[in-house]
Write a protein that holds these residues in place. Structure first.
Motif, PDB file in Angstrom:
ATOM      1  N   PRO A  90      31.854 -13.602   4.110  1.00 49.66           N
ATOM      2  CA  PRO A  90      31.997 -12.189   3.748  1.00 49.66           C
ATOM      3  C   PRO A  90      32.840 -11.357   4.709  1.00 49.66           C
ATOM      4  O   PRO A  90      33.380 -10.319   4.293  1.00 49.66           O
ATOM      5  N   GLY A 143      23.920 -17.987   9.112  1.00 48.78           N
ATOM      6  CA  GLY A 143      24.433 -18.769   7.994  1.00 48.78           C
ATOM      7  C   GLY A 143      24.545 -20.235   8.355  1.00 48.78           C
ATOM      8  O   GLY A 143      23.922 -20.700   9.310  1.00 48.78           O
ATOM      9  N   TYR A 159      31.791 -13.570  10.748  1.00 55.38           N
ATOM     10  CA  TYR A 159      31.323 -14.948  10.519  1.00 55.38           C
ATOM     11  C   TYR A 159      32.153 -15.961  11.304  1.00 55.38           C
ATOM     12  O   TYR A 159      31.861 -17.145  11.282  1.00 55.38           O
ATOM     13  N   THR A 189      33.482 -19.036  -1.588  1.00 53.33           N
ATOM     14  CA  THR A 189      34.351 -17.903  -1.920  1.00 53.33           C
ATOM     15  C   THR A 189      34.751 -17.196  -0.624  1.00 53.33           C
ATOM     16  O   THR A 189      33.896 -16.772   0.151  1.00 53.33           O
ATOM     17  N   THR A 191      27.622 -17.912   4.268  1.00 49.52           N
ATOM     18  CA  THR A 191      26.273 -17.551   3.839  1.00 49.52           C
ATOM     19  C   THR A 191      26.170 -17.734   2.339  1.00 49.52           C
ATOM     20  O   THR A 191      27.185 -17.912   1.653  1.00 49.52           O
ATOM     21  N   GLU A 192      24.947 -17.708   1.836  1.00 49.81           N
ATOM     22  CA  GLU A 192      24.762 -17.963   0.400  1.00 49.81           C
ATOM     23  C   GLU A 192      25.561 -16.973  -0.439  1.00 49.81           C
ATOM     24  O   GLU A 192      25.607 -15.791  -0.134  1.00 49.81           O
ATOM     25  N   TRP A 193      26.187 -17.495  -1.482  1.00 51.75           N
ATOM     26  CA  TRP A 193      27.037 -16.692  -2.364  1.00 51.75           C
ATOM     27  C   TRP A 193      26.219 -15.592  -3.033  1.00 51.75           C
ATOM     28  O   TRP A 193      25.149 -15.852  -3.589  1.00 51.75           O
ATOM     29  N   LYS A 194      26.759 -14.359  -2.962  1.00 47.81           N
ATOM     30  CA  LYS A 194      26.049 -13.217  -3.556  1.00 47.81           C
ATOM     31  C   LYS A 194      26.666 -12.799  -4.880  1.00 47.81           C
ATOM     32  O   LYS A 194      26.251 -11.826  -5.487  1.00 47.81           O
ATOM     33  N   GLY A 195      27.703 -13.496  -5.307  1.00 43.09           N
ATOM     34  CA  GLY A 195      28.346 -13.153  -6.573  1.00 43.09           C
ATOM     35  C   GLY A 195      29.460 -12.154  -6.399  1.00 43.09           C
ATOM     36  O   GLY A 195      29.743 -11.721  -5.308  1.00 43.09           O
ATOM     37  N   TRP A 200      28.644 -20.826  -1.498  1.00 48.96           N
ATOM     38  CA  TRP A 200      28.692 -20.099  -0.229  1.00 48.96           C
ATOM     39  C   TRP A 200      29.758 -19.018  -0.303  1.00 48.96           C
ATOM     40  O   TRP A 200      30.644 -19.063  -1.146  1.00 48.96           O
ATOM     41  N   GLU A 201      29.682 -18.082   0.651  1.00 47.73           N
ATOM     42  CA  GLU A 201      30.770 -17.121   0.808  1.00 47.73           C
ATOM     43  C   GLU A 201      30.979 -16.835   2.287  1.00 47.73           C
ATOM     44  O   GLU A 201      30.060 -16.993   3.098  1.00 47.73           O
ATOM     45  N   LYS A 221      35.818 -14.083   1.077  1.00 44.02           N
ATOM     46  CA  LYS A 221      35.902 -12.630   0.877  1.00 44.02           C
ATOM     47  C   LYS A 221      36.617 -11.973   2.055  1.00 44.02           C
ATOM     48  O   LYS A 221      36.993 -10.829   1.998  1.00 44.02           O
TER      49      LYS A 221
END
Ligand SMILES: [Zn+2]
Length: 335
Positions: A257, A309, A261, A184, A331-335, A254-255, A186
């Motif tokens: 953010p 990440g 990054y 995703t 980094t891991e997707w946080k929703g 993943w995202e 962001k």
């Protein structure tokens, strides 16, 4: 409604399979009444939603271009309930030149939305897609890769629309594409993205980076073909295919953010990466070195990661200018 100058013999409402062109008037020395013929296919049967696939948005990203040509040739309209629209070389001049941007106007189709009907060829293509094709579309997938300058861990992606219900539908569609990795965005590098323009119309819209280096990534082609099958089945337009070797059904998510990054070259020179794609890194770790081959007594400049990440992308080309992206993390997707 639309002031587009683009014309076509394709009828978006007709049943059956049509493979043809969008003609964009382009009057030049070698062709006074010439047109840029952008390929398009429409496959329609019965009633059901419309799925729009696009590749060649960037001309040096090839996996989706191949997968969509295969789709256009192989699909029998009798297999379809609804409508499939496919543009395998959306920015045709760029696709034929093997370049990210169009050699005619330097236009980047994935920064050109919502486009301009009286603008450059790239702006006119964006406008036609936004004004004519998006209003017909329920599901959209725009296939990318890293192009000449970047290599990627292949993944299918989505963007945050600001509408939680639409984002949830996009995530369900992403999972239906059965990629090994889903991402995703962001943070966005600039504006005028196709997928964002589609989301603003309420379309379930996906993207993805399927390889890079200006080459054809075999896993990336397979990921694109799996995504096409998966999205068509998810939309109910084509019955689910039975894969001979199904991939892991739950993708790693993943995202990206924030801008931190991304790692940018701090100077012009020759970039030596010191980490591989897929590596797990921490903020402060070295990403690479910029060497000065014209001044060999000068120490190379070290470039560090500013976040932690997985290395999702790294620069493919050796030479860099200050400000070039040499890597980006997810980094891991946080929703
Ligand atoms: Zn791209």
């Amino acid at each position: 409604v639309s002031a587009t100058q683009i014309f076509t013999e394709i009828d978006f409402e007709r049943t059956g399979k049509q493979v043809g062109w969008l003609y964009l008037p382009h009057s030049v020395t070698r062709s006074a009444y010439g047109n840029i013929a952008v390929p398009i296919a429409v496959i329609r049967n019965g009633s059901g939603p419309t799925v729009f696939f696009m590749a060649g948005t960037h001309g040096d990203e090839y996996e989706g271009q191949i997968a969509l040509c295969n789709l256009i040739r192989s699909l029998d309209p009798g297999m379809v309930q609804g409508r499939i629209i496919a543009m395998p070389a959306a920015n045709l001049p760029a696709a034929l030149a093997g370049t990210r941007t169009s050699p005619i106007d330097d236009g980047n189709l994935n920064r050109a939305f919502p486009g301009d009907p009286t603008g450059t060829p790239t702006q006119q293509i964006a406008h036609f897609i936004d004004q004519i094709i998006f209003p017909l579309t329920n599901y959209y997938h725009d296939f990318h890769a890293g192009g000449a300058s970047l290599d990627y861990v292949p993944f299918v992606s989505m963007r945050m629309s600001g509408d939680p219900a639409l984002d949830e539908r996009a995530m369900a569609a992403l999972k239906a594409c059965r990629p090994s990795d889903g991402l995703t965005w962001k943070y966005s590098h600039g504006q005028g993205f196709c997928v964002m323009a589609a989301m603003q119309r309420g379309i379930v819209a996906l993207g993805g980076e399927l390889g890079g280096g200006g080459s054809v990534n075999l896993c990336g082609v397979a990921m694109a073909e799996r995504a096409i099958q998966g999205l068509l089945a998810h939309a109910g337009v084509v019955a689910p295919a039975i894969d001979k070797a199904p991939p892991a059904s739950v993708p790693r998510l993943w995202e990206v953010p924030a801008r931190s990054y991304y790692v940018l070259a701090p100077a012009a020179g020759l970039f030596q990466p010191v980490v591989e794609l897929g590596a797990q890194v921490e903020a402060g770790m070295e990403c690479g070195l910029v060497h000065f081959v014209d001044d060999p007594g000068r120490s190379p400049v070290s470039v560090e990661f500013r976040a932690s990440g997985m290395v999702m992308a790294k620069r493919h080309l050796g030479r860099v200018e200050r400000g070039d992206c040499v890597s980006h993390l997810a980094t891991e997707w946080k929703g």
